[in-house]
Structures are given as structure tokens and as C-alpha cells.
Enzyme design. Structure first.
Site, short mmCIF file in Angstrom:
data_model
loop_
_atom_site.label_atom_id
_atom_site.label_comp_id
_atom_site.label_asym_id
_atom_site.label_seq_id
_atom_site.Cartn_x
_atom_site.Cartn_y
_atom_site.Cartn_z
N HIS A 173 23.07 72.87 36.02
CA HIS A 173 23.64 71.95 35.26
C HIS A 173 24.29 72.50 33.82
O HIS A 173 25.54 72.24 33.70
CB HIS A 173 22.54 70.88 34.94
N HIS A 185 17.29 74.85 38.23
CA HIS A 185 18.22 73.64 38.80
C HIS A 185 18.76 73.10 37.31
O HIS A 185 19.83 72.98 37.54
CB HIS A 185 17.18 72.83 39.20
N GLU A 186 18.14 73.22 36.34
CA GLU A 186 18.54 72.43 35.30
C GLU A 186 19.65 73.50 34.53
O GLU A 186 20.80 73.37 33.98
CB GLU A 186 17.62 72.20 34.12
N GLU A 190 25.60 68.05 40.52
CA GLU A 190 24.40 68.24 41.17
C GLU A 190 24.69 69.45 42.45
O GLU A 190 23.50 70.23 42.63
CB GLU A 190 23.90 67.19 42.18
#
Length: 489
Positions: free
Chosen positions: A258, A254-255, A284
Site C-alpha cells: 500500500h 502487505h502494508e 489492494e
């Protein structure tokens, strides 16, 4: 120098100072001694004062008045600098500095209250944060909707009414699909213990597999995973749980979503108003498509299963298909960041309604825990068992990020549109993902969205990449198809 050149040079210095402020925040979450929190609050307040003064400097207005852009990027630069200036001049400098100081201190108090399961210890500083953010919201709204002004900080061009309309359309479908899935037998989960060191080593391999450039980044541990920075210095954090390696793996992916967005912005935009992700919703969309549509796909989890067995040995499931089902298990749980794709948006809808009520004065801080627990019981059908599973689980409100939460679900909506286009344009994607090769997917996202940074407005950014105006239908089609397949609906 022309007015445009003077403005861009001034903005470049402002952006550099903003990066320093971000690095202080990263340090506070990862390396800073706990006892340094009061001093760090003063440091953050001082730097925010400098930044606010620059963003509201009268010379910016003069340069904007006379500056002329010669291309699309220049016009976008003026648009974004003007937006920042108009926001800055509405908020008094002393209020901006006070918010920076109080939220820096509140972050540490939240972490301590969360560790001690003590809501009462956190409420006084949260009440102070809420009061300050209401003041800021009133200044920004200038008589308009206070919460809309806050949402605009994270997703410009979108109102809370538009968000509520999307959520109201999604909620019945999500509740119905969730109910049908939970009637089915729960797939086998992982068993055993997974050392922190082995999880972090695997997390680094996975980060690299998703295109994260460690020459311009690093992976550390934090209470709440996050990504920080842009351009040539983009850092991420994750967390470990010895009984649940998925927490670490999917927080990392997830990170990385980003971070990859920030690392892949065209370097011509470095340290400019276009040099980072255009909005939190678009941001996101990257983290969620990396984590879910790619990272939780049947094809990629086949590769991940082999990596897990290599790293940990017996993990309690014997086949790639059983592992795919384990990755996508739908079960009762409290934690937003650990939630499956199906239930995640219900967690966001809860937070959206509560924080909007807090900001508009319809909910008082003293009543937050009760309101959270009542809403959770109504939405999920079981009671919150402790504060760290309830209103203390997220860092966002302690640091004043009101208006941020709805962008998580907007990101899911955007990711649904992007995934539809990605699958159309890269028909052999699964064969590559099955080998742990994400380059076709991440390259498509880089070329169609990430490289442009803040060049276009959020909705336009998604429309350009996906070839359609964003709406929730692709996401809901994806969720229905995926979970109907896994659970035999």
C-alpha cells in the site's frame, strides 16, 4: 488565474487538510492516550465539517462549469474533483460530521470490546454506526441501490452485482481446491519464540527490501495493521506475536505494498485529486502482489529463510523448501489477515454478504454475531470459538467502512492479472528474488501502475498495466498451480 487554476489551488488546500485528518487517525491507532478518545472524536468531527464544507463549496461547481483541461492529467483532475463534489453535495454536512465523531469513538469501543471478548458492549455503538451509514447511503444512492453507492466510495465503476458474479464464479473452485489440499498432510510449521524487538528489526529490513522509503515513512505497531498518508508522508503499522513471526512479516509486506503505491505516485500529482491510489481494489492489488505473488514465492522465501535463521537461529524447519511450505501452509483458522492465499477470499465473501445484508436492512445488528457464526460454520466446517475470532476481529465496521471488504478480493483478482503480466515481462524475476532483490518486480509495478495514481479509472488502470481486461481466471490459475505443486495434487 483561470477557473482551472483556481479550482486546483482550492483542491490542493482541501487535500492538505485531508492529510491532517489522516494523521489524526494514524495517531489514534498508534500513539494517542486511550483516555483521549472522546476529545479526538470532537476533533475529527470538526475537521470533517471543514472538509465537507470545502468539498461542497458552491464555488467548486462554478469552477467546474467553466474550467478547461489542456491535457490528460487535467481532464482526470476535473473528473475526480467533480466526482467528489457530486458526492459531497448529496450528504448533509451535519451527517458527515456526526459520522466522523461517532466512528472515531466507535473505534476505541471496538478495540476494548475485542480485548474483552464482549460483543454486547460493542453492539450499541455499531448499531449507531450502521444507522448513520444507511442514512449516508440513502443520500448517495438517490433512490438507487444503497450498497452500490457505498461500494462506489472505494471502487468506482463496479457494482455489487458485478462483485457477486465474480465471487460466485470463484467460490466453487476455491472450495474444491481447499478440500483437496486439506486432505493432504500439513507441512511442518515454525517452532520456538520470537521476540517482539527482533521481529520489528527484521520487519524494517524487509520493508526496505521491498522499496519502502523510511525517509518519508515510519513503521509502528497497532492492533490492526494499516497504511496511512500519501506523497511525502506515508506511514505503516504492523503487529507482533511471539509464537508467530509470519504475522508481523507478512502484515509488514502487505502494508508496504500500500505504502509503496502512495510513495511512487508521480510527485507532479502531490496534494491533488490524482495524488494517491485510484481505488481500494487497485490499492489492494499492490499489497497482495507484494505479500503473496512476490513475498510468498518459492524464490523470495529462500532468501527470507536465511534472514530468519540469521535473526532467530533454529526456527523448526531446516531447509528453504520446507520453509516455503511452512509459509504457504493451508490449515484451519479464524483470522482473515492471517489466512493463507487459498482461503482468504472465502473470508471476504462472508463479510461481503453480511455487510450488504446489514446495509440493505436484511440483517439487524443484534443478529450479526449469530449470522457470522452460522455462515462461518457453513463455509469452513468448524465453529467460531470467541468473538475476537469472529465478528469482532476486524476494525472496518466500527469506523464505517461498509463497501470496503469486497475490494480485498477484487485486489486479489487484479493482482492475478498483474502477476501474469509481470512474469511475462520479467522472465528472470525468480533469480533476483532468490537474492532478496525485489527491484525488478517493484520497479515494474511502479512504472506500469503506481506512478499514475488516479490518472485512470480502476479497471482501466489494471488493463493498462496488465494488457488485459481484469477477470478472475489468472488468479485461479495461479492458485491451482501453486498449491497443486506444494501439496502434490
Amino acid at each position: 488565474m483561470s477557473s482551472f487554476d483556481q479550482l486546483i489551488a482550492f483542491e490542493r488546500e482541501t487535500q492538505a487538510l485531508g492529510q491532517i485528518a489522516g494523521r489524526l487517525g494514524w495517531d489514534q491507532e498508534t500513539m494517542m492516550p486511550r483516555g483521549a478518545a472522546p476529545q479526538r472524536g470532537e476533533e475529527m468531527a470538526a475537521l470533517e465539517g471543514v472538509l465537507h464544507a470545502r468539498r461542497s463549496d458552491p464555488r467548486v461547481a462554478e469552477w467546474l462549469e467553466s474550467a478547461e483541461a489542456t491535457d490528460e492529467a487535467g481532464a482526470a483532475q476535473l473528473r475526480e474533483i467533480r466526482r467528489s463534489y457530486e458526492r459531497a453535495v448529496k450528504v448533509p454536512g451535519d451527517l458527515a460530521s456526526t459520522i466522523a465523531r461517532v466512528t472515531s469513538e466507535a473505534q476505541g469501543k471496538w478495540a476494548e470490546a475485542r480485548a474483552n471478548e464482549d460483543v454486547t458492549a460493542f453492539l450499541p455503538v455499531l448499531k449507531e454506526v450502521v444507522a448513520l451509514k444507511r442514512q449516508e447511503g440513502q443520500a448517495l444512492a438517490a433512490g438507487g441501490n444503497l450498497y452500490d453507492a457505498m461500494v462506489a466510495d472505494y471502487e468506482q465503476g463496479t457494482t455489487s452485482a458485478e462483485i457477486a458474479e465474480i465471487f460466485d464464479a470463484m467460490r466453487p473452485e476455491l472450495v474444491d481446491l481447499r478440500a483437496r489440499v486439506l486432505e493432504k498432510p500439513l507441512p511442518q510449521g515454525l517452532t520456538g519464540r520470537y521476540s517482539d524487538a527482533a521481529q520489528m528489526e527484521l520487519a524494517r529490513r524487509i520493508a526496505v527490501a521491498f522499496g519502502y522509503n523510511l525517509a518519508h515513512g515510519r513503521l509502528d505497531k497497532a492492533v490492526h495493521p494499516f497504511s496511512s498518508g500519501s506523497g511525502l508522508d506515508v506511514r505503516i503499522t504492523t503487529r507482533t506475536n511471539e509464537s508467530d513471526p509470519f504475522n508481523c512479516i507478512y502484515s509488514t509486506i502487505h502494508e508496504v505494498g500500500h505504502a509503496a503505491y502512495e510513495q511512487n505516485v508521480d510527485k507532479a500529482h502531490l496534494l491533488t485529486a490524482l495524488g494517491r491510489g485510484v481505488s481500494m481494489g487497485v490499492h489492494e492489488s499492490q499489497s497482495r502482489i507484494y505479500e503473496n505473488q512476490i513475498g510468498r514465492s518459492r524464490a523470495f522465501t529462500g532468501w527470507l529463510f536465511r534472514q530468519m535463521v540469521e535473526s532467530f537461529g533454529d526456527i523448526g524447519v531446516a531447509t528453504e523448501e520446507a520453509f516455503y511450505a511452512a509459509v504457504n501452509r493451508v490449515q484451519n483458522g479464524y483470522i482473515r489477515t492471517e489466512s493463507d492465499e487459498l482461503q482468504y477470499n472465502l473470508h471476504i465473501m462472508l463479510r461481503f454478504d453480511l455487510e450488504r445484508a446489514l446495509m440493505l436492512g436484511d440483517l439487524q445488528v443484534e443478529d450479526l454475531e449469530t449470522a457470522w457464526n452460522d455462515r462461518f460454520l457453513a463455509d469452513f466446517g468448524y465453529a467460531v470459538d470467541k468473538p475476537s475470532h469472529g465478528c469482532l476481529q476486524d476494525v472496518h465496521w466500527s469506523v464505517g467502512l461498509f463497501g470496503y471488504f469486497p475490494t480485498y478480493s477484487l485486489g486479489n483478482v487484479y493482482a492475478g492479472c498483474l502477476n501474469e503480466a509481470l512474469r511475462r515481462d520479467v522472465p528472470k524475476l525468480d533469480a533476483q528474488l532468490a537474492e532478496g532483490d525485489t527491484s525488478a518486480a517493484t520497479g515494474w509495478l511502479r512504472d506500469n501502475l503506481q506512478q499514475f495514481g488516479g490518472l485512470r479509472e480502476p479497471k482501466e488502470t489494471i488493463t493498462h498495466a496488465a494488457g488485459r481486461t481484469p477477470d478472475h481466471k489468472p488468479l485461479m490459475s495461479y492458485l491451482n498451480a501453486k498449491f497443486s505443486d506444494i501439496y502434490g495434487l
